[in-house]
Design a protein around this motif. Sequence first.
Motif, PDB file in Angstrom:
ATOM      1  N   LEU A  92       0.617  -1.346   0.065  1.00  0.00           N
ATOM      2  CA  LEU A  92       0.198   0.177  -0.294  1.00  0.00           C
ATOM      3  C   LEU A  92       1.420   1.480  -0.267  1.00  0.00           C
ATOM      4  O   LEU A  92       1.986   1.771   0.789  1.00  0.00           O
ATOM      5  N   ASP A  93       0.843   1.894  -0.931  1.00  0.00           N
ATOM      6  CA  ASP A  93       1.315   3.569  -1.260  1.00  0.00           C
ATOM      7  C   ASP A  93      -0.326   4.049  -0.457  1.00  0.00           C
ATOM      8  O   ASP A  93      -0.720   4.316  -0.840  1.00  0.00           O
ATOM      9  N   LEU A  94       0.931   5.333   0.494  1.00  0.00           N
ATOM     10  CA  LEU A  94       0.309   6.358   1.110  1.00  0.00           C
ATOM     11  C   LEU A  94       0.348   7.825   0.813  1.00  0.00           C
ATOM     12  O   LEU A  94       1.579   7.764   1.251  1.00  0.00           O
ATOM     13  N   ALA A  95      -0.089   8.618   0.539  1.00  0.00           N
ATOM     14  CA  ALA A  95       0.397   9.864   0.048  1.00  0.00           C
ATOM     15  C   ALA A  95      -1.311  10.530  -0.302  1.00  0.00           C
ATOM     16  O   ALA A  95      -1.966  10.515  -0.326  1.00  0.00           O
ATOM     17  N   PRO A  96      -0.281  11.855   0.323  1.00  0.00           N
ATOM     18  CA  PRO A  96      -1.378  13.048  -0.371  1.00  0.00           C
ATOM     19  C   PRO A  96      -1.957  13.323  -2.001  1.00  0.00           C
ATOM     20  O   PRO A  96      -0.816  12.625  -2.916  1.00  0.00           O
ATOM     21  N   GLU A  97      -2.576  13.095  -2.353  1.00  0.00           N
ATOM     22  CA  GLU A  97      -3.084  13.025  -3.616  1.00  0.00           C
ATOM     23  C   GLU A  97      -2.405  14.406  -4.604  1.00  0.00           C
ATOM     24  O   GLU A  97      -2.483  15.552  -3.989  1.00  0.00           O
ATOM     25  N   GLY A  98      -1.809  13.960  -5.725  1.00  0.00           N
ATOM     26  CA  GLY A  98      -0.525  15.505  -6.460  1.00  0.00           C
ATOM     27  C   GLY A  98       1.110  15.165  -6.170  1.00  0.00           C
ATOM     28  O   GLY A  98       1.269  15.757  -6.251  1.00  0.00           O
ATOM     29  N   ALA A  99       0.470  14.721  -4.508  1.00  0.00           N
ATOM     30  CA  ALA A  99       2.444  14.440  -4.037  1.00  0.00           C
ATOM     31  C   ALA A  99       2.983  13.859  -4.633  1.00  0.00           C
ATOM     32  O   ALA A  99       4.377  13.758  -5.480  1.00  0.00           O
ATOM     33  N   GLY A 100       2.552  12.569  -5.552  1.00  0.00           N
ATOM     34  CA  GLY A 100       3.416  11.591  -6.844  1.00  0.00           C
ATOM     35  C   GLY A 100       4.100  10.250  -6.431  1.00  0.00           C
ATOM     36  O   GLY A 100       3.519   9.916  -7.052  1.00  0.00           O
ATOM     37  N   PRO A 101       3.915  10.453  -5.406  1.00  0.00           N
ATOM     38  CA  PRO A 101       4.200   8.656  -4.818  1.00  0.00           C
ATOM     39  C   PRO A 101       3.176   7.297  -5.079  1.00  0.00           C
ATOM     40  O   PRO A 101       2.837   6.063  -5.665  1.00  0.00           O
ATOM     41  N   VAL A 102       1.475   8.470  -5.129  1.00  0.00           N
ATOM     42  CA  VAL A 102       0.509   6.952  -5.427  1.00  0.00           C
ATOM     43  C   VAL A 102       0.543   7.179  -6.913  1.00  0.00           C
ATOM     44  O   VAL A 102       0.147   6.244  -7.891  1.00  0.00           O
ATOM     45  N   GLU A 103       0.761   8.255  -7.432  1.00  0.00           N
ATOM     46  CA  GLU A 103       0.035   8.632  -9.348  1.00  0.00           C
ATOM     47  C   GLU A 103       1.583   8.087  -9.954  1.00  0.00           C
ATOM     48  O   GLU A 103       1.518   7.087 -11.076  1.00  0.00           O
ATOM     49  N   SER A 104       3.440   7.412  -9.658  1.00  0.00           N
ATOM     50  CA  SER A 104       3.940   7.228 -10.130  1.00  0.00           C
ATOM     51  C   SER A 104       3.659   5.747  -9.782  1.00  0.00           C
ATOM     52  O   SER A 104       4.016   4.909 -10.551  1.00  0.00           O
ATOM     53  N   SER A 105       3.128   5.285  -8.582  1.00  0.00           N
ATOM     54  CA  SER A 105       3.304   3.900  -8.444  1.00  0.00           C
ATOM     55  C   SER A 105       2.283   3.350  -9.105  1.00  0.00           C
ATOM     56  O   SER A 105       2.167   2.050 -10.156  1.00  0.00           O
ATOM     57  N   LEU A 106       0.948   3.866  -9.311  1.00  0.00           N
ATOM     58  CA  LEU A 106      -0.050   4.326 -10.793  1.00  0.00           C
ATOM     59  C   LEU A 106       0.332   4.106 -11.532  1.00  0.00           C
ATOM     60  O   LEU A 106       0.088   2.498 -12.548  1.00  0.00           O
ATOM     61  N   GLN A 107       0.972   4.892 -11.967  1.00  0.00           N
ATOM     62  CA  GLN A 107       1.712   4.507 -13.636  1.00  0.00           C
ATOM     63  C   GLN A 107       2.511   2.950 -13.341  1.00  0.00           C
ATOM     64  O   GLN A 107       2.842   3.137 -14.728  1.00  0.00           O
ATOM     65  N   SER A 108       3.086   2.672 -12.944  1.00  0.00           N
ATOM     66  CA  SER A 108       4.332   1.789 -13.349  1.00  0.00           C
ATOM     67  C   SER A 108       3.255   0.446 -13.356  1.00  0.00           C
ATOM     68  O   SER A 108       3.574  -0.527 -13.828  1.00  0.00           O
ATOM     69  N   CYS A 109       2.063   0.474 -12.520  1.00  0.00           N
ATOM     70  CA  CYS A 109       1.053  -0.876 -12.964  1.00  0.00           C
ATOM     71  C   CYS A 109       0.345  -0.126 -14.120  1.00  0.00           C
ATOM     72  O   CYS A 109       0.332  -1.700 -14.598  1.00  0.00           O
ATOM     73  N   LEU A 110       0.279   0.662 -14.300  1.00  0.00           N
ATOM     74  CA  LEU A 110      -0.384   0.798 -16.100  1.00  0.00           C
ATOM     75  C   LEU A 110       0.637   0.422 -17.132  1.00  0.00           C
ATOM     76  O   LEU A 110       0.042  -0.606 -18.194  1.00  0.00           O
ATOM     77  N   ASP A 111       1.485   0.200 -16.664  1.00  0.00           N
ATOM     78  CA  ASP A 111       2.612   0.261 -17.826  1.00  0.00           C
ATOM     79  C   ASP A 111       3.044  -1.731 -17.699  1.00  0.00           C
ATOM     80  O   ASP A 111       3.225  -2.249 -18.956  1.00  0.00           O
ATOM     81  N   HIS A 112       2.831  -1.659 -16.572  1.00  0.00           N
ATOM     82  CA  HIS A 112       3.329  -3.227 -16.798  1.00  0.00           C
ATOM     83  C   HIS A 112       2.433  -4.494 -16.444  1.00  0.00           C
ATOM     84  O   HIS A 112       1.966  -5.806 -15.890  1.00  0.00           O
ATOM     85  N   GLY A 113       0.659  -4.002 -16.339  1.00  0.00           N
ATOM     86  CA  GLY A 113      -0.195  -4.202 -16.403  1.00  0.00           C
ATOM     87  C   GLY A 113      -0.455  -5.176 -14.848  1.00  0.00           C
ATOM     88  O   GLY A 113      -1.406  -5.797 -14.612  1.00  0.00           O
ATOM     89  N   LEU A 114      -0.193  -4.479 -13.701  1.00  0.00           N
ATOM     90  CA  LEU A 114      -0.042  -5.191 -12.785  1.00  0.00           C
ATOM     91  C   LEU A 114      -1.616  -5.134 -11.948  1.00  0.00           C
ATOM     92  O   LEU A 114      -2.307  -3.602 -12.823  1.00  0.00           O
TER      93      LEU A 114
END
Length: 379
Positions: A92-114
């Motif tokens: 679980l990545d936990l961060a304020p919306e827009g801070a970056g970590p959640v958005e970057s983790s989401l992108q890695s999931c989308l890039d690799h079909g996780l």
Amino acid sequence: MTAPHYDVIVAGVGAMGSAACWHLAKRGLRVLGLERFDLGHAMGSSHGLTRIIRLAYFEGSHYVPIVRRAHQLWQETGDAAGLKLLHVTGSLDLAPEGAGPVESSLQSCLDHGLAHEVLGHAEISRRFPAFQLPPGHLGLWQPDGGFVASEKAIYAHVGLAQSKGAEIRTGEPMLDWRPTADGGVIVRTERGNYSAGRLVITSGGWIADAVPALASQVKTVRQAIGWFTTRRPELFREGAFPVFILTVEEGNFYGFPLYEHPGFKLGGPHFGREPMDPRDPDRTPSPTQVRLIRECLARYIPDAAGDPLTVKGCVYTVSPDEGFVIDTVPGVPQAVFASACSGHGFKFASAIGEILADLSTDTKTPFDLSPFALARFDA
């Protein structure tokens, strides 16, 4: 007197060095592993019972193929050794919306079909009531994440390597080394000289001593980890609680379910590291680091904010861009190294050991290692 000869010498038998010993030995090579301390020691960055493995990787999508291979290898290595090394709890990545970590983790999931879910504040609280987060926090849930039993992983790699004939010598650091005219190396320790066709350097905080080209690029820092008394341990048991990365105003922290220790483990603040000389035997974390951990617990995970039961320091070797460095020593292709993993490397160790074995045997690795080249700092 002729120096004893090996196909490969591995200098540093921590997480990555022990994995390299195993992958080299099972390929039928004669391997010598040299470790300056005892096996599983607490002087570097491979101790502490547990280390997170995350497939949703906010540090960059280019890490995901390697960590997926590491995830597979941790399971295979545990099976081979008869030990449970990989514990899948979800991450679980936990961060304020827009801070970056959640958005970057989401992108890695989308890039690799996780597989993944984005969780709002209410859903985080419902699933994981131990957290008391500010309303603006989001979560990125990835069900394949978890943790690796860290010391057990080193023991497993070493035992498997020894079963294939590898020699492991503890209390015997590499003092220096030099290339030979025939394309090999000579390694010197206090007990004598050894020769080898190839050298693998995985000496952590001492890496710059062996690879001078790294001296101006890496720094060694101390990080704090602690285990704290829990008020409601049922909230933190494996199966009910995930591994997590938490970004809050106090810094970036990481934590685990309860495992083999009665206390709740929290580490950080990740960027609150303090420079240190690895030759200093004192690994006691600073009062400031411990205070910030306790403040984080009190504000955001209050049911684990009891008295400290165990507090330890951990040594990280950090690169300028927080990325890994995996390469050959400049001008010496028979010597390879992995270092400067910047506090997020243990999870990769099983796969990096395999990569180092590939590089040491002129085997093409399936991974793009260009993001980890030493030469990137010259650009």
